[in-house]
Design a protein around this motif. Structure first.
Motif, PDB file in Angstrom:
ATOM      1  N   UNK A 120      46.034  27.482  38.886  1.00  0.00           N
ATOM      2  CA  UNK A 120      45.178  28.338  39.715  1.00  0.00           C
ATOM      3  C   UNK A 120      45.467  29.820  39.500  1.00  0.00           C
ATOM      4  N   UNK A 121      46.572  30.129  38.844  1.00  0.00           N
ATOM      5  CA  UNK A 121      46.890  31.522  38.537  1.00  0.00           C
ATOM      6  C   UNK A 121      46.368  31.821  37.142  1.00  0.00           C
ATOM      7  N   UNK A 122      45.245  32.472  37.110  1.00  0.00           N
ATOM      8  CA  UNK A 122      44.588  32.785  35.848  1.00  0.00           C
ATOM      9  C   UNK A 122      44.522  34.302  35.710  1.00  0.00           C
ATOM     10  N   UNK A 123      44.974  34.816  34.620  1.00  0.00           N
ATOM     11  CA  UNK A 123      44.835  36.224  34.289  1.00  0.00           C
ATOM     12  C   UNK A 123      45.958  37.096  34.852  1.00  0.00           C
ATOM     13  N   UNK A 124      46.505  36.762  35.982  1.00  0.00           N
ATOM     14  CA  UNK A 124      47.601  37.551  36.555  1.00  0.00           C
ATOM     15  C   UNK A 124      48.583  36.655  37.309  1.00  0.00           C
ATOM     16  N   UNK A 125      49.808  37.099  37.383  1.00  0.00           N
ATOM     17  CA  UNK A 125      50.880  36.520  38.198  1.00  0.00           C
ATOM     18  C   UNK A 125      51.431  35.195  37.689  1.00  0.00           C
ATOM     19  N   UNK A 126      50.901  34.645  36.616  1.00  0.00           N
ATOM     20  CA  UNK A 126      51.437  33.372  36.115  1.00  0.00           C
ATOM     21  C   UNK A 126      52.869  33.532  35.616  1.00  0.00           C
ATOM     22  N   UNK A 162      34.732  44.565  34.760  1.00  0.00           N
ATOM     23  CA  UNK A 162      35.519  45.155  35.844  1.00  0.00           C
ATOM     24  C   UNK A 162      35.619  44.207  37.049  1.00  0.00           C
ATOM     25  N   UNK A 163      34.476  43.623  37.456  1.00  0.00           N
ATOM     26  CA  UNK A 163      34.502  42.696  38.586  1.00  0.00           C
ATOM     27  C   UNK A 163      35.412  41.514  38.283  1.00  0.00           C
ATOM     28  N   UNK A 164      35.321  40.969  37.083  1.00  0.00           N
ATOM     29  CA  UNK A 164      36.162  39.849  36.652  1.00  0.00           C
ATOM     30  C   UNK A 164      37.644  40.203  36.793  1.00  0.00           C
ATOM     31  N   UNK A 165      38.026  41.388  36.328  1.00  0.00           N
ATOM     32  CA  UNK A 165      39.425  41.832  36.415  1.00  0.00           C
ATOM     33  C   UNK A 165      39.873  41.938  37.866  1.00  0.00           C
ATOM     34  N   UNK A 166      39.055  42.582  38.678  1.00  0.00           N
ATOM     35  CA  UNK A 166      39.419  42.733  40.089  1.00  0.00           C
ATOM     36  C   UNK A 166      39.484  41.385  40.792  1.00  0.00           C
ATOM     37  N   UNK A 167      38.473  40.552  40.591  1.00  0.00           N
ATOM     38  CA  UNK A 167      38.423  39.261  41.273  1.00  0.00           C
ATOM     39  C   UNK A 167      39.641  38.399  40.930  1.00  0.00           C
ATOM     40  N   UNK A 168      39.901  38.215  39.645  1.00  0.00           N
ATOM     41  CA  UNK A 168      41.025  37.360  39.258  1.00  0.00           C
ATOM     42  C   UNK A 168      42.368  38.020  39.562  1.00  0.00           C
ATOM     43  N   UNK A 169      42.412  39.333  39.517  1.00  0.00           N
ATOM     44  CA  UNK A 169      43.638  40.037  39.910  1.00  0.00           C
ATOM     45  C   UNK A 169      43.957  39.818  41.377  1.00  0.00           C
ATOM     46  N   UNK A 170      42.959  40.013  42.241  1.00  0.00           N
ATOM     47  CA  UNK A 170      43.158  39.797  43.677  1.00  0.00           C
ATOM     48  C   UNK A 170      43.415  38.320  43.993  1.00  0.00           C
ATOM     49  N   UNK A 171      42.663  37.454  43.333  1.00  0.00           N
ATOM     50  CA  UNK A 171      42.820  36.011  43.566  1.00  0.00           C
ATOM     51  C   UNK A 171      44.254  35.581  43.255  1.00  0.00           C
ATOM     52  N   UNK A 172      44.779  36.023  42.116  1.00  0.00           N
ATOM     53  CA  UNK A 172      46.150  35.683  41.740  1.00  0.00           C
ATOM     54  C   UNK A 172      47.176  36.321  42.656  1.00  0.00           C
ATOM     55  N   UNK A 173      46.940  37.576  43.011  1.00  0.00           N
ATOM     56  CA  UNK A 173      47.883  38.291  43.878  1.00  0.00           C
ATOM     57  C   UNK A 173      47.991  37.610  45.242  1.00  0.00           C
ATOM     58  N   UNK A 229      34.158  49.897  42.468  1.00  0.00           N
ATOM     59  CA  UNK A 229      33.693  48.859  43.376  1.00  0.00           C
ATOM     60  C   UNK A 229      34.588  47.636  43.226  1.00  0.00           C
ATOM     61  N   UNK A 230      35.485  47.457  44.180  1.00  0.00           N
ATOM     62  CA  UNK A 230      36.415  46.332  44.105  1.00  0.00           C
ATOM     63  C   UNK A 230      36.468  45.547  45.410  1.00  0.00           C
ATOM     64  N   UNK A 231      35.835  46.058  46.440  1.00  0.00           N
ATOM     65  CA  UNK A 231      35.936  45.425  47.760  1.00  0.00           C
ATOM     66  C   UNK A 231      35.258  44.054  47.765  1.00  0.00           C
ATOM     67  N   UNK A 232      34.135  43.925  47.100  1.00  0.00           N
ATOM     68  CA  UNK A 232      33.463  42.625  47.020  1.00  0.00           C
ATOM     69  C   UNK A 232      34.371  41.612  46.328  1.00  0.00           C
ATOM     70  N   UNK A 233      35.002  42.026  45.249  1.00  0.00           N
ATOM     71  CA  UNK A 233      35.921  41.134  44.528  1.00  0.00           C
ATOM     72  C   UNK A 233      37.089  40.732  45.420  1.00  0.00           C
TER      73      UNK A 233
END
Length: 132
Positions: free
Chosen positions: A13-19, A56-67, A102-106
């Motif tokens: 479930x950790x994709x792109x960050x924090x793995x 950009x949205x992809x980076x923010x979304x997966x970054x926040x999701x992993x964090x 724009x990162x709040x939606x992500x």
């Protein structure tokens, strides 16, 4: 290889960050020593696409999701509450209002993904913390 199999590899479930951080914390909790080598060099041939504006949205979304998953999985209550407060009240608004990103939606989508995935995160947390 024994450690990798004992830990079950990466958290899928950790994709792109924090793995990498997750892997190190789990290894440490199993009694292994985690070493940082500042002289190590790693070449990564991929990833330049991710820095394009349309991702950009992809980076923010997966970054926040992993964090969020990482902190829910490994943090204590104070760390979880502090991290969520900082993300929602300071960092994301700063990025939006000062930097204009724009990162709040992500952030909200990542937060709701983590609420939906909470049973799996708590199960992973039990496994990670249970190895103490």
């Amino acid at each position: 290889k024994v450690l990798w199999e004992r830990m079950g590899g990466f958290d899928k479930e950790l994709f792109f960050t924090y793995e990498d951080l997750d892997l190190c914390l789990r290894a440490k909790r199993l009694g292994f020593k985690v070493i940082y080598n500042p002289d190590a060099i790693m070449w990564h041939n991929h990833g330049s696409t991710i820095n394009l504006p349309q991702f950009k949205f992809f980076r923010y979304y997966h970054g926040y999701k992993g964090k969020i998953r990482f902190i829910l999985k490994h943090g204590n209550l104070l760390q979880i509450l502090t991290s969520l407060f900082l993300q929602f009240a300071i960092f994301a608004p700063y990025r939006r209002l000062v930097i204009g990103e724009e990162c709040i939606t992500a952030l909200f989508r990542a937060f709701f993904w983590n609420i939906k995935a909470l049973p799996s995160t708590l199960s992973a947390r039990k496994s990670a913390v249970g190895s103490l």
